[in-house]
Enzyme design. Structure first.
Site, PDB file in Angstrom:
ATOM      1  N   HIS A 218       0.853  -1.146  -0.108  1.00 19.26           N
ATOM      2  CA  HIS A 218      -0.008  -0.071  -0.036  1.00 19.26           C
ATOM      3  C   HIS A 218       0.716   1.481   0.133  1.00 19.26           C
ATOM      4  O   HIS A 218       0.367   2.467  -0.544  1.00 19.26           O
ATOM      5  CB  HIS A 218      -1.162   0.018   1.135  1.00 19.26           C
ATOM      6  CG  HIS A 218      -2.101  -0.952   0.809  1.00 19.26           C
ATOM      7  ND1 HIS A 218      -2.240  -2.246   1.117  1.00 19.26           N
ATOM      8  CD2 HIS A 218      -3.099  -0.729  -0.197  1.00 19.26           C
ATOM      9  CE1 HIS A 218      -3.443  -2.962   0.963  1.00 19.26           C
ATOM     10  NE2 HIS A 218      -4.080  -1.968  -0.162  1.00 19.26           N
ATOM     11  N   GLU A 467     -11.279 -10.547  -4.973  1.00 14.99           N
ATOM     12  CA  GLU A 467      -9.675 -10.513  -4.450  1.00 14.99           C
ATOM     13  C   GLU A 467      -9.415 -11.525  -3.903  1.00 14.99           C
ATOM     14  O   GLU A 467      -8.191 -11.655  -3.203  1.00 14.99           O
ATOM     15  CB  GLU A 467      -9.400  -9.131  -3.885  1.00 14.99           C
ATOM     16  CG  GLU A 467     -10.295  -8.501  -2.935  1.00 14.99           C
ATOM     17  CD  GLU A 467      -9.955  -7.180  -2.438  1.00 14.99           C
ATOM     18  OE1 GLU A 467      -8.915  -6.639  -2.831  1.00 14.99           O
ATOM     19  OE2 GLU A 467     -10.934  -6.677  -1.733  1.00 14.99           O
ATOM     20  N   ASP A 491      -4.756  -8.068  -4.428  1.00 19.85           N
ATOM     21  CA  ASP A 491      -4.666  -8.994  -3.396  1.00 19.85           C
ATOM     22  C   ASP A 491      -5.196 -10.439  -4.106  1.00 19.85           C
ATOM     23  O   ASP A 491      -4.825 -11.630  -3.585  1.00 19.85           O
ATOM     24  CB  ASP A 491      -6.037  -8.822  -2.478  1.00 19.85           C
ATOM     25  CG  ASP A 491      -5.581  -7.749  -1.458  1.00 19.85           C
ATOM     26  OD1 ASP A 491      -4.480  -8.064  -0.835  1.00 19.85           O
ATOM     27  OD2 ASP A 491      -6.342  -6.892  -1.217  1.00 19.85           O
ATOM     28  N   CYS A 538      -9.742  -2.937 -10.822  1.00 19.81           N
ATOM     29  CA  CYS A 538      -9.095  -1.659 -10.159  1.00 19.81           C
ATOM     30  C   CYS A 538      -8.026  -2.054  -9.317  1.00 19.81           C
ATOM     31  O   CYS A 538      -7.397  -1.131  -8.607  1.00 19.81           O
ATOM     32  CB  CYS A 538     -10.229  -1.146  -9.008  1.00 19.81           C
ATOM     33  SG  CYS A 538     -10.508  -2.631  -7.824  1.00 19.81           S
TER      34      CYS A 538
HETATM   35  C1  PEP Z   1      -6.554  -4.768  -5.006  1.00 19.31           C
HETATM   36  O1  PEP Z   1      -6.228  -5.648  -4.076  1.00 19.31           O
HETATM   37  O2  PEP Z   1      -6.298  -5.169  -6.076  1.00 19.31           O
HETATM   38  C2  PEP Z   1      -7.123  -3.513  -4.378  1.00 19.31           C
HETATM   39  C3  PEP Z   1      -7.367  -2.751  -5.528  1.00 19.31           C
HETATM   40  O3  PEP Z   1      -7.450  -3.331  -3.301  1.00 19.31           O
HETATM   41  P1  PEP Z   1      -6.130  -2.646  -2.223  1.00 19.31           P
HETATM   42  O4  PEP Z   1      -5.009  -2.659  -3.092  1.00 19.31           O
HETATM   43  O5  PEP Z   1      -6.645  -1.546  -1.662  1.00 19.31           O
HETATM   44  O6  PEP Z   1      -5.950  -3.830  -1.354  1.00 19.31           O
HETATM   45 MG    MG Z   2      -7.397  -5.375  -2.094  1.00 21.38          MG
END
Ligand code: PEP
Ligand code: MG
Length: 600
Positions: A218, A467, A491, A538
């Site tokens: 993150h 995910e 994820d 996403c």
């Molecule tokens: C993902 O897991 O691809 C996602 C978009 O959520 P995050 O990266 O915030 O876990």
């Molecule tokens: Mg995620």
């Protein structure tokens, strides 16, 4: 002497600037820039703390003297003497003053920065006795930091006046001297939590490097949203780079070059200008609709962390927000007493409303809170002892369902904001039918609460993130309840391949092109299309141009990514012919080595 450190590229481009080292001390300290008019106050805070610690040490020494030689070892008295000397040492006090006045660091940051510089000098000493004095210095600084607790001004970071640094080190002359005023700064740290990153997001760093972290950690994601060159997983960078060193960050190659020679600098300066030209060229695509050569309209959406990010999203030509990571509203909110105060319904409602208004009528997808794993609420890294396997633990929807009052507060705020524009409500990390049921009934309950209160609220489209492989393998259950699905590839890859996305030591195994990952992505897209439901990607894969053609070939028409990636992806879309890509994507999917098949 020039040397290079290798890490993982996470955000493109070249940054050249002076190193600002953020060291991790045993005491958690805030790092923020002060305003020039606050310099005196900040120096005063250090002075007051120093006087208080000096008194403390004198009192301790008096107590020791009273106890007599049989009760206390005589070394203790000598040690307290050493602490007194260190406390008043000019290298410490002068250095702290330097970082406050020249760099506008807050007092704690200045103190830990100077501690790190002196500690390194101690480490290099031949004499063992002197080497061991490092621990004493650390204790003195810790006493000072404790004394300063609670005396800090606002913790909000304000951009520093970008002034020319006056180096303490003569050899360290400015190799790009000439303009005399602006010196870009690059951030070097062992680790930065997403909350730290958020704080730095508002400042003016030209690039950053961390020792730890994977490509889709993150911290890396927030770095990407800042659109500045960044390298993570650079292992020992924060130990090798010194405060104020000149550094080149090559965010394309994942390389950090320290103390570059004039020839290297010139070469990278050239690369930097090329990058600027390329961005200029891409900027012309901003108002062009994203339509493929064969007339397929493609939706390019933005991933955002804060309502204010909608400005950049609109500027980049996004046609909506595909992922608002709402957890960033909840992070880094400790008070000076260490308590975390979560945003209440009204504060959240205002934030979601701002995001809706910021998108000027375009849809906003708000994902409910996804804290846990590498996104702790308080900015401190998750204690591995407490959470043996944080990525597999209490995060995202599991967290929300474990604290229904907190979840209901968020749901009410989102439903109220939906009265101001089109909101899609997205739920992260679902895997079980029971979680779906609980979530849906809490959404109904939040509505009933608002009705009972007579509060205005709006309709939302409901979506689930795919995910976890279990979700991708039970799509029929999800599609019974949700209007759309959004594939979180970050994820999905982590859980399919059992690779901690934040761990640089297994980063080489984190493979978006693994056949198993592609199979899950492809099946999710196909099933949604078959049932006439919306589907988006996403995760970071959506903003990676290496995958644009493949995803288009698999039938994806909705991509959500950081605004900084939209124009590059749009360029790929404009050049694509989905009719031709379908057969090719099928062959890639059936290949044992999809990465090679994509390249060939
Ligand atoms: C993902 O897991 O691809 C996602 C978009 O959520 P995050 O990266 O915030 O876990
Ligand atoms: Mg995620």
């Amino acid at each position: 002497m020039t040397f290079a450190v290798h890490g993982l590229p996470v955000a493109r481009g070249i940054a050249i600037g002076r190193a600002v080292l953020v060291v991790s001390s045993r005491i958690d300290v805030a790092h923020y820039f002060i305003k020039p008019e606050e310099i005196e106050t900040e120096i005063d805070r250090v002075r007051t703390a120093r006087n208080a610690v000096a008194d403390e040490l004198i009192k301790l020494q008096a107590n020791v003297a009273q106890m007599g030689p049989n009760d206390t070892p005589h070394e203790l008295s000598a040690l307290l003497e050493v602490h007194q000397m260190l406390l008043q040492d000019e290298v410490l006090t002068g250095g702290v003053k330097h970082w406050i006045t020249e760099r506008l660091y807050n007092a704690e940051w200045a103190l830990t920065t100077q501690l790190e510089i002196i500690a390194r000098q101690f480490d290099e000493m031949e004499d063992e006795y002197l080497r061991e004095r490092k621990a004493d210095l650390e204790q003195v600084v810790e006493r000072l930091l404790h004394r300063m607790k609670g005396t800090a001004a606002v913790l909000a970071p304000s951009p520093p006046r970008r002034k020319r640094a006056t180096s303490q080190d003569d050899e360290n002359d400015d190799p790009t001297a000439g303009d005399g005023i602006d010196v870009p700064l690059v951030l070097i740290a062992h680790d930065l939590s997403p909350a730290d990153m958020l704080q730095f997001k508002k400042s003016v760093f030209a690039g950053f490097v961390t020792d730890v972290g994977g490509r889709t950690s993150h911290t890396a994601i927030v770095a990407r949203s800042m659109d500045i060159p960044a390298v993570v997983g650079a292992r020992t960078a924060s130990q090798l780079v010194r405060q104020d060193d000149w550094v080149i960050i090559d965010g394309d190659a994942g390389v950090v070059i320290v103390d570059p020679s004039p020839i290297i600098l010139a070469e990278y300066g050239f690369k930097q200008r090329q990058g600027d030209l390329e961005r200029g060229r891409l900027a012309r695509l901003r108002h062009k609709p994203a339509v493929t050569l064969d007339g397929q309209r493609v939706e390019l959406l933005a991933n955002i962390e804060m309502p204010e990010d909608t400005l950049g999203a609109v500027k980049a030509g996004a046609v909506g927000v595909g992922l608002f990571r709402s957890e960033f509203l909840f992070m880094g909110r400790e008070s000076t007493t260490g308590q975390t105060r979560l945003p209440d319904e009204e504060e959240q409602y205002q934030a979601y409303k701002r995001a809706v208004e910021g998108m000027q009528g375009m849809p906003v997808t708000i994902r409910t809170i996804d804290v846990g794993a590498d996104k702790p609420l308080d900015g401190k890294s998750v204690n591995k002892q407490e959470h043996l396997n944080p990525a597999l633990g209490l995060r995202a929807i599991r967290w929300s369902l474990a604290d229904p009052a907190m979840f209901l507060t968020q749901l009410r705020a989102i439903l109220r904001a939906a009265a101001h524009g089109e909101i899609h409500l997205l739920i992260p990390m679902l895997a079980h039918a029971s979680e779906i049921r609980q979530t849906l009934s809490l959404i109904d309950f939040a509505r009933t609460e608002l009705d009972n209160r007579g509060a205005v609220h709006g309709q939302v489209k409901l979506g689930a993130m795919i995910e976890i492989p279990a979700a991708a393998l039970t799509l029929h259950i999800f599609l019974k309840h949700f209007d759309f699905l959004s594939i979180g590839t970050n994820d999905l890859i982590q859980y399919t391949l059992a690779i901690d996305r934040a761990d640089e030591s297994v980063a080489h195994l984190y493979d978006p092109a693994h056949p198993a990952v592609l199979r899950l992505v492809a099946d999710t897209i196909a099933e949604c299309r078959r049932q006439g439901k919306g589907v988006a990607v996403c995760g970071e894969m959506a903003g990676d141009v290496a995958f644009t053609r493949l995803l288009l070939g698999l039938g994806l028409r909705s991509f959500s990514m950081h605004p900084s990636r939209i124009l590059a992806v749009k360029q790929e879309v404009l050049r694509a012919d989905t009719g031709k890509l379908e057969a090719w994507a099928k062959s890639v999917l059936e290949s044992d080595d999809p990465a090679a098949a994509m390249a060939g």
